[in-house]
Design an enzyme around this catalytic site. Sequence first.
Site, mmCIF file in Angstrom:
data_model
loop_
_atom_site.group_PDB
_atom_site.id
_atom_site.type_symbol
_atom_site.label_atom_id
_atom_site.label_comp_id
_atom_site.label_asym_id
_atom_site.label_seq_id
_atom_site.Cartn_x
_atom_site.Cartn_y
_atom_site.Cartn_z
ATOM 1 N N ASP A 157 -1.206 -6.970 -4.293
ATOM 2 C CA ASP A 157 -1.662 -8.185 -3.612
ATOM 3 C C ASP A 157 -1.120 -9.475 -4.202
ATOM 4 O OD1 ASP A 157 -3.492 -7.059 -1.569
ATOM 5 O OD2 ASP A 157 -4.513 -6.253 -3.315
ATOM 6 N N HIS A 169 0.795 -1.222 0.000
ATOM 7 C CA HIS A 169 0.000 0.000 0.000
ATOM 8 C C HIS A 169 0.830 1.275 0.000
ATOM 9 C CE1 HIS A 169 -4.047 -1.855 1.521
ATOM 10 N NE2 HIS A 169 -3.561 -2.453 0.447
#
Length: 426
Positions: free
Chosen positions: A303, A269
């Site tokens: 991810d 992130h």
Amino acid sequence: MSLDYEKILADYERAKEVYKDFGVDTDEVLNKMKRISISLHCWQGDDVTGFEEATKGMGGGGILATGNYFGRARNGDELRSDLEFAMSLIPGKHRVNLHAIYAETDGKKVDRDELSIDHFEKWLKWAKEKDIGLDFNPTFFAHPKAQSGYTLSSTDEGVRKFWVKHGIKSREIASQIGKELKKTCINNIWIPDGSKDFTAKRYEHRKILKESLDEIFAASVDKTYLVDSVESKLFGIGSEAFVVGSHEFYMGYVFTSKHDIAICFDLGHFHPTESVADKISSVLAFSKKVLLHLSRGMRWDSDHVVVLNDEVLSVSQEVKRADAFDRVFFALDFFDASINRITAWVTGARAALKSILYALLEPTHLLNEAENEGDFGKRLALLEEFKTLPFGAVWNKFCYESNVPVGSSWLEKVKEYEDKVLKSRI
């Protein structure tokens, strides 16, 4: 490839002597590893689909599991079976991380603002049988009231109130999970709120988010076994230009809040060149707890399955050097539908645990001595020497003592499970 016990033990004894020369007790390190757990994310097993009939297949929130490998879990029983099998291949005793969309409502439509602990009874029963902990996450995506791109920061008061209530219900559920299992339950809030293109109302959305969080955390719940956390993101699919819950926003919120909230760092992130490891000691100087979501960012995607790379290693090393394993929680967060989903779980979990073991085996005291003496050349040389210490032999011993496959032999068991179980779901 599997190894017999005699070879595992012989290799370990040689490694033990090597580490002893550097002042490291490998037996003590293995005992520490037995007390460390990571939280396995249930959403890898079904591509973040969940069990809600009304919203099944609804995307949004930057959540996108790519690929169509067969065998996706279609219900709670299949997902628990897959998780249980995956955990049998991972050394140590670990936890499972749930999202609210994994509620089981017996076919009844129950919207997220009406969820209760009753809808997670099957998960609780299973966790009790396995003597494992559960963590929780409210689900602020894949819902008609999230289609605008804004939930807790929405300027639509009706939408905002719906999501605030969902946040409160989720904290209540997490609190009750902790009490039922008598194990810490982390309730982590991540929202996808943001804009695909430029917005002039950044301040307004962040002001609303702060008010929403204040309402959620002001709700009275038993925190005996509950840990609250909030998670930032740099950008997402559909929120490339603006994310309301940025790193700076949540840092400010956590440090000024009276509600004892942990901050969550997801390794995917942040900017690709930004070091999450460097943030850990900064936050621990002010905060009691940190939650880590181990993932692997690659280009635009955050991810990918965790591997034993420099970033994961540096995070574990930082936790070890800060002597903070009692203050830092480890969890996985990735979703890959292009490969066998159990292979993804096991690969990621074993990589995370290898990074922790590698860090615990580091002769950190020698680095500290070199620094105290001002001998930075020695410190650099030692860091290079440590890279070739026989860490693999200690890992194999840990796997053997945990009664899980050593080496790559676990892949044979996954293939058997795929043939017997996963193919029947086609």
